[in-house]
Each structure stands twice: as C-alpha cells, then as structure tokens.
Design an enzyme around this catalytic site. Structure first.
Site, PDB file in Angstrom:
ATOM      1  N   ASN A  86      19.767   3.786  25.114  1.00 18.03           N
ATOM      2  CA  ASN A  86      18.753   2.761  25.400  1.00 18.03           C
ATOM      3  C   ASN A  86      17.459   3.486  25.751  1.00 18.03           C
ATOM      4  O   ASN A  86      17.474   4.641  26.199  1.00 18.03           O
ATOM      5  CB  ASN A  86      19.193   1.894  26.581  1.00 18.03           C
ATOM      6  CG  ASN A  86      18.199   0.785  26.875  1.00 18.03           C
ATOM      7  OD1 ASN A  86      17.671   0.143  25.952  1.00 18.03           O
ATOM      8  ND2 ASN A  86      17.895   0.563  28.139  1.00 18.03           N
ATOM      9  N   HIS A 143      13.917   2.988  28.052  1.00 11.22           N
ATOM     10  CA  HIS A 143      13.356   2.172  29.135  1.00 11.22           C
ATOM     11  C   HIS A 143      11.960   2.706  29.460  1.00 11.22           C
ATOM     12  O   HIS A 143      11.784   3.920  29.600  1.00 11.22           O
ATOM     13  CB  HIS A 143      14.268   2.239  30.361  1.00 11.22           C
ATOM     14  CG  HIS A 143      13.817   1.341  31.466  1.00 11.22           C
ATOM     15  ND1 HIS A 143      13.998  -0.025  31.447  1.00 11.22           N
ATOM     16  CD2 HIS A 143      13.161   1.615  32.624  1.00 11.22           C
ATOM     17  CE1 HIS A 143      13.468  -0.548  32.537  1.00 11.22           C
ATOM     18  NE2 HIS A 143      12.958   0.416  33.275  1.00 11.22           N
ATOM     19  N   GLU A 198       7.185   6.384  23.768  1.00 12.93           N
ATOM     20  CA  GLU A 198       8.494   5.863  23.346  1.00 12.93           C
ATOM     21  C   GLU A 198       8.732   6.118  21.863  1.00 12.93           C
ATOM     22  O   GLU A 198       9.823   6.522  21.448  1.00 12.93           O
ATOM     23  CB  GLU A 198       8.566   4.348  23.575  1.00 12.93           C
ATOM     24  CG  GLU A 198       8.611   3.933  25.019  1.00 12.93           C
ATOM     25  CD  GLU A 198       8.822   2.426  25.152  1.00 12.93           C
ATOM     26  OE1 GLU A 198       9.640   1.867  24.418  1.00 12.93           O
ATOM     27  OE2 GLU A 198       8.149   1.825  26.006  1.00 12.93           O
ATOM     28  N   SER A 216       8.879  -2.515  17.629  1.00 18.23           N
ATOM     29  CA  SER A 216       7.996  -1.386  17.303  1.00 18.23           C
ATOM     30  C   SER A 216       8.747  -0.053  17.397  1.00 18.23           C
ATOM     31  O   SER A 216       8.426   0.885  16.670  1.00 18.23           O
ATOM     32  CB  SER A 216       6.750  -1.379  18.194  1.00 18.23           C
ATOM     33  OG  SER A 216       7.060  -1.006  19.511  1.00 18.23           O
ATOM     34  N   ASN A 217       9.746   0.030  18.270  1.00 20.74           N
ATOM     35  CA  ASN A 217      10.532   1.273  18.332  1.00 20.74           C
ATOM     36  C   ASN A 217      11.346   1.457  17.057  1.00 20.74           C
ATOM     37  O   ASN A 217      11.460   2.576  16.552  1.00 20.74           O
ATOM     38  CB  ASN A 217      11.438   1.277  19.565  1.00 20.74           C
ATOM     39  CG  ASN A 217      10.700   1.774  20.795  1.00 20.74           C
ATOM     40  OD1 ASN A 217      10.463   2.967  20.942  1.00 20.74           O
ATOM     41  ND2 ASN A 217      10.305   0.847  21.661  1.00 20.74           N
TER      42      ASN A 217
END
Ligand code: GRF
Length: 214
Positions: free
Chosen positions: A112, A114, A184, A18-19
């Site tokens: 990254n 998180h 995110e 989804s990101n």
C-alpha cells in the site's frame, strides 16, 4: 546488464488512479520491469478502471455489495487475482479494508502507499486531505510517503520504503498533497521494481532491501 523478468502486478484502486497511471507510464518508459495484469475497483466510476481499459488491461468492478456473503466476495477476488497470474498486489488509493483471506494469500506480496510518514498520520479515517490537514494542524515541518506491506489493519504493515517531503511555510492541504503525489508516483514504481529484482527480504517488521546486482 541483467535482464529482469517483468513481475505481474494486480492493482486495487477506488478513485482517480494517478498512481496507477504513473506505474503504467514507468512501465512504458522502461523504468519498471512489470506488467499490470488486472485492475480491480469497488467503484464502477473509478478513473483507474477507465485507465485500465484504455491500456487494454482487464478491469474489474468488484464490490462486496454485489455478493451475498463475505465468502463469495473473497472467493471471486482471489479467483480474479489467480486467473490474472498476479504475483504482487498493489493498493493504489483503495478505500476498502482488504479481506484478511486475501491479505494472507498475498502475505508479504501486497503493498500500500500512504501519503505520510507512518506510523504518524495513518489509520482509519486518515486518508486524502484528512492526512494533510492533520499534518498541518500538528505543525509538522516534514511529511512524506510510505510504501508498506499490507496486513489486516489500516496502514500498520511493515514499511518497505519511506521518503521525506518538506512542509513549506505557506502550504495548505492541497499544495502539500500535490508535492507528496509527485514523490508517490516515483516511489511506488521503485518499490515494485525491488520485487521484480527479488531484492525484498521480510524479517518480522524489518523489511531488508538487498543491494542491486550488476
Ligand atoms: C494517494 O495519495 C495514495 O497515497 C493514497 O490514496 C491516494 C490515491 O491517489 N493511498 P490516486 O488515486 O492514485 O491518484
């Protein structure tokens, strides 16, 4: 307004992606000056690979298991990134440790994301619902999202961006995860945009963000 050259991004993802989808939408909707030039997954069933194919982006299933040695695997990863012209690598739910050779090749150019405020609730084993369960079990009132540079360990690289998200009274891991995910989807693109605009300066663990140029 200054025209910004799109930055060439390669994404690694192991799951639903989804990101990755959010990044691609933000590019389409001209909120992000980037081009996704390759998507790599260790998992042939990853939704991220399917999404890449739908967008006509080169999609690679590359897993250590397909190779006889670490060296052969790493060489292929590096070649794939080089051939694609990747300037920035983003890990978007990549469940494998990135080989140190690749981390070094993309020093300060690998990110990254998180779903917690690092250094709390990060490290090996703290991924997916485990993160949110740990946050709730501790009784935290806030959680958040961290976008950080990647180093040779899990979740220990210097933070680039962090955003707080409240933990609500009746949250469970699922509702908290969903609230974090919407953040995110915005924050990762903002982080990539900073690289496109060449506004990121790394000074040890302090990652400075230069002001926007008008
Ligand atoms: C996200 O929560 C991200 O923070 C973490 O892994 C998850 C990936 O989700 N690193 P998706 O595959 O992008 O939907």
């Amino acid at each position: 307004m200054k025209t910004i050259e799109p930055i060439c991004v390669a994404a690694f993802a192991s799951g639903r992606g989804s990101n990755l989808t959010a990044i691609l939408r933000n590019i389409e909707e001209e909120r992000l000056d980037a081009r996704v030039v390759a998507v790599i997954s260790n998992n042939s069933d990853a939704g991220a690979l399917q999404t890449a194919r739908e967008y006509g982006i080169p999609a690679f299933h590359l897993s250590r298991r397909q190779f006889d040695s670490d060296e052969a695997f790493e060489k292929t990863l590096l070649q794939t990134l080089t051939d694609a012209g990747a300037e920035l690598v983003v890990l978007a739910g990549y469940m494998k440790m990135m080989p140190v050779r690749i981390v070094r090749a993309f020093k300060n150019r690998m990110l990254n994301i998180h779903p917690a405020l690092l250094p709390s609730f990060g490290g090996q084993g703290l991924y997916g619902h485990f993160v949110h369960e740990a946050v709730l079990a501790y009784g935290c009132k806030v959680s958040g999202v961290t976008v950080h540079l990647v180093d040779a360990e899990y979740d220990t690289g210097a933070p680039l961006m962090q955003c707080c998200v409240p933990v609500l009274e009746d949250d469970d891991a699922e509702t908290l995860a969903a609230r974090l995910l919407t953040v995110e989807h915005q924050l990762y693109s903002e982080a990539i945009q900073l690289f496109a605009e060449k506004r990121v300066i790394v000074e040890g663990r302090r990652v400075r963000i230069l002001p926007a140029v008008e």
